[in-house]
Scaffold this motif. Structure first.
Motif, PDB file in Angstrom:
ATOM      1  N   MET A  70       0.845  -1.192   0.000  1.00 40.91           N
ATOM      2  CA  MET A  70       0.000   0.000   0.000  1.00 40.91           C
ATOM      3  C   MET A  70       0.885   1.249   0.000  1.00 40.91           C
ATOM      4  O   MET A  70       1.854   1.349   0.744  1.00 40.91           O
ATOM      5  CB  MET A  70      -0.902   0.032   1.241  1.00 40.91           C
ATOM      6  N   THR A  71       0.567   2.180  -0.859  1.00 47.49           N
ATOM      7  CA  THR A  71       1.382   3.387  -1.022  1.00 47.49           C
ATOM      8  C   THR A  71       1.160   4.309   0.174  1.00 47.49           C
ATOM      9  O   THR A  71       0.031   4.584   0.580  1.00 47.49           O
ATOM     10  CB  THR A  71       1.017   4.135  -2.314  1.00 47.49           C
ATOM     11  N   ASP A  72       2.287   4.770   0.729  1.00 47.74           N
ATOM     12  CA  ASP A  72       2.238   5.747   1.819  1.00 47.74           C
ATOM     13  C   ASP A  72       2.350   7.136   1.190  1.00 47.74           C
ATOM     14  O   ASP A  72       3.442   7.665   0.989  1.00 47.74           O
ATOM     15  CB  ASP A  72       3.374   5.498   2.815  1.00 47.74           C
ATOM     16  N   TYR A  73       1.203   7.713   0.843  1.00 51.81           N
ATOM     17  CA  TYR A  73       1.195   9.008   0.140  1.00 51.81           C
ATOM     18  C   TYR A  73       1.809  10.114   1.000  1.00 51.81           C
ATOM     19  O   TYR A  73       2.536  10.964   0.489  1.00 51.81           O
ATOM     20  CB  TYR A  73      -0.238   9.380  -0.248  1.00 51.81           C
ATOM     21  N   ALA A  74       1.514  10.093   2.275  1.00 50.42           N
ATOM     22  CA  ALA A  74       2.028  11.137   3.158  1.00 50.42           C
ATOM     23  C   ALA A  74       3.549  11.123   3.197  1.00 50.42           C
ATOM     24  O   ALA A  74       4.199  12.178   3.169  1.00 50.42           O
ATOM     25  CB  ALA A  74       1.461  10.965   4.570  1.00 50.42           C
ATOM     26  N   LEU A  82       4.181  29.888  -8.763  1.00 49.65           N
ATOM     27  CA  LEU A  82       3.256  28.754  -8.858  1.00 49.65           C
ATOM     28  C   LEU A  82       2.858  28.286  -7.458  1.00 49.65           C
ATOM     29  O   LEU A  82       3.720  28.115  -6.589  1.00 49.65           O
ATOM     30  CB  LEU A  82       3.900  27.598  -9.621  1.00 49.65           C
ATOM     31  N   LYS A  83       1.574  28.070  -7.281  1.00 51.18           N
ATOM     32  CA  LYS A  83       1.086  27.532  -6.010  1.00 51.18           C
ATOM     33  C   LYS A  83       0.617  26.094  -6.226  1.00 51.18           C
ATOM     34  O   LYS A  83      -0.199  25.827  -7.101  1.00 51.18           O
ATOM     35  CB  LYS A  83      -0.073  28.370  -5.495  1.00 51.18           C
ATOM     36  N   PHE A  84       1.177  25.178  -5.438  1.00 49.48           N
ATOM     37  CA  PHE A  84       0.804  23.765  -5.517  1.00 49.48           C
ATOM     38  C   PHE A  84       0.157  23.352  -4.198  1.00 49.48           C
ATOM     39  O   PHE A  84       0.571  23.784  -3.117  1.00 49.48           O
ATOM     40  CB  PHE A  84       2.024  22.881  -5.769  1.00 49.48           C
ATOM     41  N   THR A  85      -0.823  22.453  -4.321  1.00 50.40           N
ATOM     42  CA  THR A  85      -1.473  21.895  -3.137  1.00 50.40           C
ATOM     43  C   THR A  85      -1.597  20.385  -3.329  1.00 50.40           C
ATOM     44  O   THR A  85      -2.143  19.924  -4.349  1.00 50.40           O
ATOM     45  CB  THR A  85      -2.878  22.493  -2.920  1.00 50.40           C
ATOM     46  N   TYR A  86      -1.054  19.631  -2.388  1.00 51.19           N
ATOM     47  CA  TYR A  86      -1.154  18.174  -2.482  1.00 51.19           C
ATOM     48  C   TYR A  86      -2.596  17.724  -2.217  1.00 51.19           C
ATOM     49  O   TYR A  86      -3.271  18.248  -1.323  1.00 51.19           O
ATOM     50  CB  TYR A  86      -0.247  17.504  -1.453  1.00 51.19           C
ATOM     51  N   VAL A  87      -3.017  16.722  -2.980  1.00 50.41           N
ATOM     52  CA  VAL A  87      -4.283  16.045  -2.700  1.00 50.41           C
ATOM     53  C   VAL A  87      -3.946  14.750  -1.968  1.00 50.41           C
ATOM     54  O   VAL A  87      -2.785  14.324  -1.929  1.00 50.41           O
ATOM     55  CB  VAL A  87      -5.057  15.758  -4.003  1.00 50.41           C
ATOM     56  N   GLY A  88      -4.961  14.093  -1.401  1.00 53.22           N
ATOM     57  CA  GLY A  88      -4.714  12.916  -0.535  1.00 53.22           C
ATOM     58  C   GLY A  88      -3.937  11.826  -1.232  1.00 53.22           C
ATOM     59  O   GLY A  88      -3.049  11.204  -0.626  1.00 53.22           O
ATOM     60  N   ASP A 121      -0.443   9.636  -7.228  1.00 50.86           N
ATOM     61  CA  ASP A 121      -1.304   8.897  -8.157  1.00 50.86           C
ATOM     62  C   ASP A 121      -2.387   9.817  -8.737  1.00 50.86           C
ATOM     63  O   ASP A 121      -2.984   9.493  -9.775  1.00 50.86           O
ATOM     64  CB  ASP A 121      -1.955   7.706  -7.438  1.00 50.86           C
ATOM     65  N   GLU A 122      -2.616  10.921  -8.066  1.00 50.73           N
ATOM     66  CA  GLU A 122      -3.500  11.956  -8.586  1.00 50.73           C
ATOM     67  C   GLU A 122      -2.691  13.259  -8.686  1.00 50.73           C
ATOM     68  O   GLU A 122      -1.801  13.495  -7.860  1.00 50.73           O
ATOM     69  CB  GLU A 122      -4.701  12.163  -7.667  1.00 50.73           C
ATOM     70  N   PRO A 123      -2.953  14.089  -9.703  1.00 54.50           N
ATOM     71  CA  PRO A 123      -2.153  15.300  -9.862  1.00 54.50           C
ATOM     72  C   PRO A 123      -2.430  16.297  -8.746  1.00 54.50           C
ATOM     73  O   PRO A 123      -3.532  16.320  -8.168  1.00 54.50           O
ATOM     74  CB  PRO A 123      -2.612  15.843 -11.222  1.00 54.50           C
ATOM     75  N   PRO A 124      -1.454  17.115  -8.408  1.00 54.78           N
ATOM     76  CA  PRO A 124      -1.679  18.145  -7.397  1.00 54.78           C
ATOM     77  C   PRO A 124      -2.564  19.248  -7.976  1.00 54.78           C
ATOM     78  O   PRO A 124      -2.758  19.334  -9.193  1.00 54.78           O
ATOM     79  CB  PRO A 124      -0.267  18.663  -7.092  1.00 54.78           C
ATOM     80  N   ASN A 147       3.055  12.247 -15.976  1.00 54.47           N
ATOM     81  CA  ASN A 147       3.874  11.820 -14.845  1.00 54.47           C
ATOM     82  C   ASN A 147       3.062  11.298 -13.661  1.00 54.47           C
ATOM     83  O   ASN A 147       3.567  11.262 -12.529  1.00 54.47           O
ATOM     84  CB  ASN A 147       4.731  13.005 -14.369  1.00 54.47           C
ATOM     85  N   LEU A 148       1.819  10.889 -13.920  1.00 50.65           N
ATOM     86  CA  LEU A 148       1.021  10.318 -12.833  1.00 50.65           C
ATOM     87  C   LEU A 148       1.712   9.084 -12.247  1.00 50.65           C
ATOM     88  O   LEU A 148       2.269   8.255 -12.975  1.00 50.65           O
ATOM     89  CB  LEU A 148      -0.370   9.946 -13.344  1.00 50.65           C
TER      90      LEU A 148
END
Length: 240
Positions: free
Chosen positions: A1-5, A52-58, A62-65, A94-95
């Protein structure tokens, strides 16, 4: 299981070390940050810039920011649209991999291209102005090339203007109480006529030169014109 955090924390540390002067954390939950990207300086020192402002999603990566242009300098609306399109394309390609560095690098290259376009546009405008100045100078010294067509057009316009001026002058003279000109006077006013024709009209059509010296001694002659034997030729021979 991927640890996204975990992947997000590791990338954030790497990004901060790569862009220490332009990286700013805005919030930690959700993780949001800005990176200021500046183009290389152009020929005259001009630059374009985008923050540029980036925000991580959960489920990133695997999903784009999420992204947006937080602020910008010297960018036009179509430039920003191009940047958004570029970010979308790079994110799709680059997903599954951390991609912030890749996205920022793509935007950096795009800003450099924009500066090059600005340079080329300025050079083209300069060349165009120089060309227009040269053409204006040629026209100034060469004048208008006379052709049959533009000469005839000028002649027709000139004749109309002259006729209108003559008409106005005659009208003004009539309004001022001057007598109406006769046909002969109108004829004389036309400077296009030959002066010899005008002189002919003044003389009633009989312009004849006479040598008066031939008759200066006529009073000294004893002439008897009633004599039936009078012959002026014989008198001329007697004088000889």
């Amino acid at each position: 299981m991927t640890d996204y955090a975990e992947e997000q924390r590791n990338e954030l540390e790497a990004i901060e070390s790569i862009y220490p002067d332009s990286f700013t954390v805005l919030s930690e939950d959700p993780t949001s940050f800005t990176i200021t990207v500046t183009s290389d300086a152009g020929e005259n020192g001009e630059t374009v810039e985008a923050t540029l402002k980036f925000t991580y999603v959960g489920k990133y990566p695997d999903e784009p920011p999420l992204w947006e242009i937080h602020s910008q300098e010297n960018l036009e609306d179509n430039d920003m649209e191009d940047i958004f399109t570029l970010l979308q394309q790079q994110a799709e390609e680059n997903l599954g991999m951390v991609m912030i560095f890749t996205l920022v690098t793509a935007v950096q290259d795009k800003l450099n291209e924009i500066v090059d376009v600005m340079k080329n546009r300025r050079e083209e405008e300069k060349r165009q102005k120089e060309k227009e100045a040269e053409e204006a100078e040629k026209v100034q010294f060469q004048g208008t090339v006379v052709t049959i067509e533009n000469f005839l057009a000028w002649k027709a316009k000139f004749e109309i203007e002259m006729a209108e001026l003559r008409r106005k002058k005659l009208k003004e003279e009539e309004q001022a109480g001057k007598p109406k000109l006769s046909g002969k006077q109108l004829f004389e006013r036309d400077h296009n006529l030959d002066t010899s024709d005008i002189q002919f009209l003044e003389d009633g059509g009989n312009s004849v030169e006479v040598d008066e010296s031939l008759f200066q001694d006529i009073e000294d002659l004893d002439l008897d014109e009633d004599d039936p034997n009078f012959d002026p030729l014989e008198m001329g021979s007697d004088e000889d």
